[in-house]
Motif scaffolding. Sequence first.
Motif, PDB file in Angstrom:
ATOM      1  N   LEU A  49       1.673   6.526  -6.952  1.00 60.83           N
ATOM      2  CA  LEU A  49       0.576   7.426  -7.328  1.00 60.83           C
ATOM      3  C   LEU A  49       0.989   8.888  -7.173  1.00 60.83           C
ATOM      4  CD1 LEU A  49      -2.438   5.503  -5.783  1.00 60.83           C
ATOM      5  CD2 LEU A  49      -2.043   5.935  -8.230  1.00 60.83           C
ATOM      6  N   SER A  82       2.282   1.666  -3.478  1.00 57.82           N
ATOM      7  CA  SER A  82       1.244   2.165  -4.362  1.00 57.82           C
ATOM      8  C   SER A  82       1.046   3.664  -4.162  1.00 57.82           C
ATOM      9  CB  SER A  82      -0.070   1.412  -4.102  1.00 57.82           C
ATOM     10  OG  SER A  82      -1.107   1.944  -4.892  1.00 57.82           O
ATOM     11  N   ASP A  83       0.957   4.086  -2.914  1.00 55.47           N
ATOM     12  CA  ASP A  83       0.781   5.512  -2.609  1.00 55.47           C
ATOM     13  C   ASP A  83       1.947   6.339  -3.144  1.00 55.47           C
ATOM     14  OD1 ASP A  83      -1.571   4.811  -1.310  1.00 55.47           O
ATOM     15  OD2 ASP A  83      -0.697   4.971   0.707  1.00 55.47           O
ATOM     16  N   SER A 132      -2.289  -1.375  -9.827  1.00 55.84           N
ATOM     17  CA  SER A 132      -3.642  -0.864 -10.076  1.00 55.84           C
ATOM     18  C   SER A 132      -4.575  -1.963 -10.560  1.00 55.84           C
ATOM     19  CB  SER A 132      -3.596   0.280 -11.092  1.00 55.84           C
ATOM     20  OG  SER A 132      -2.867   1.366 -10.575  1.00 55.84           O
ATOM     21  N   GLU A 133      -4.083  -2.830 -11.428  1.00 59.18           N
ATOM     22  CA  GLU A 133      -4.904  -3.951 -11.909  1.00 59.18           C
ATOM     23  C   GLU A 133      -5.244  -4.896 -10.763  1.00 59.18           C
ATOM     24  OE1 GLU A 133      -7.094  -6.388 -14.482  1.00 59.18           O
ATOM     25  OE2 GLU A 133      -6.479  -4.296 -14.577  1.00 59.18           O
ATOM     26  N   ASN A 139       3.378   9.741  -9.917  1.00 58.10           N
ATOM     27  CA  ASN A 139       2.637   9.874 -11.162  1.00 58.10           C
ATOM     28  C   ASN A 139       1.936  11.230 -11.226  1.00 58.10           C
ATOM     29  OD1 ASN A 139       1.553   8.865 -13.672  1.00 58.10           O
ATOM     30  ND2 ASN A 139      -0.389   8.594 -12.597  1.00 58.10           N
ATOM     31  N   THR A 141     -11.018  -5.331  -5.587  1.00 59.40           N
ATOM     32  CA  THR A 141     -12.274  -4.605  -5.387  1.00 59.40           C
ATOM     33  C   THR A 141     -13.449  -5.445  -5.860  1.00 59.40           C
ATOM     34  OG1 THR A 141     -11.176  -2.457  -5.582  1.00 59.40           O
ATOM     35  CG2 THR A 141     -13.547  -2.504  -5.999  1.00 59.40           C
ATOM     36  N   GLN A 160       0.831  -1.203   0.000  1.00 62.79           N
ATOM     37  CA  GLN A 160       0.000   0.000   0.000  1.00 62.79           C
ATOM     38  C   GLN A 160       0.868   1.256   0.000  1.00 62.79           C
ATOM     39  OE1 GLN A 160      -3.519   0.177  -0.252  1.00 62.79           O
ATOM     40  NE2 GLN A 160      -2.825   2.216  -0.815  1.00 62.79           N
ATOM     41  N   SER A 189      -5.487  -4.104  -7.654  1.00 60.19           N
ATOM     42  CA  SER A 189      -6.458  -3.383  -6.835  1.00 60.19           C
ATOM     43  C   SER A 189      -7.867  -3.519  -7.415  1.00 60.19           C
ATOM     44  CB  SER A 189      -6.074  -1.909  -6.728  1.00 60.19           C
ATOM     45  OG  SER A 189      -7.022  -1.203  -5.971  1.00 60.19           O
ATOM     46  N   ARG A 190      -7.995  -3.399  -8.725  1.00 61.46           N
ATOM     47  CA  ARG A 190      -9.303  -3.566  -9.367  1.00 61.46           C
ATOM     48  C   ARG A 190      -9.837  -4.987  -9.171  1.00 61.46           C
ATOM     49  NH1 ARG A 190      -6.942   0.136 -12.931  1.00 61.46           N
ATOM     50  NH2 ARG A 190      -5.976  -1.448 -14.219  1.00 61.46           N
ATOM     51  N   LEU A 215       3.190   0.435 -11.361  1.00 60.24           N
ATOM     52  CA  LEU A 215       1.920   1.034 -10.946  1.00 60.24           C
ATOM     53  C   LEU A 215       0.748   0.419 -11.707  1.00 60.24           C
ATOM     54  CD1 LEU A 215       0.303   3.055  -9.302  1.00 60.24           C
ATOM     55  CD2 LEU A 215       0.832   4.788 -11.051  1.00 60.24           C
ATOM     56  N   ALA A 216       0.924   0.137 -12.975  1.00 60.26           N
ATOM     57  CA  ALA A 216      -0.144  -0.486 -13.766  1.00 60.26           C
ATOM     58  C   ALA A 216      -0.499  -1.860 -13.192  1.00 60.26           C
ATOM     59  CB  ALA A 216       0.268  -0.599 -15.233  1.00 60.26           C
TER      60      ALA A 216
END
Length: 78
Positions: A42, A38-39, A62-63, A45, A69, A35, A65-66, A58-59
């Motif tokens: 981000l 990631s922060d 992010s994937e 970016n 979710t 985490q 994370s999706r 990061l990509a």
Amino acid sequence: MTAQMMIQPSSLLPNGIEIRQVNNFNLFKFTDELQSRSDELLERNKNGLLTLDEATELAGISELSRIFTLINAMVMAQ
């Protein structure tokens, strides 16, 4: 659709995830370390400072994370 380079989200699984109990649900969460990473990415970016390697990292994060979710929403809907 534009092709995007990313690290494989599955490569983050061994050390980057944990299962935490939240309101009686066992949910997939990032470890504190992932985490934080990631922060950090981000923020870099947002400031236009990402390197190509960081952008691919990061990509992938992010994937993942999706995916989490979606899975967590399915678990909570049952």
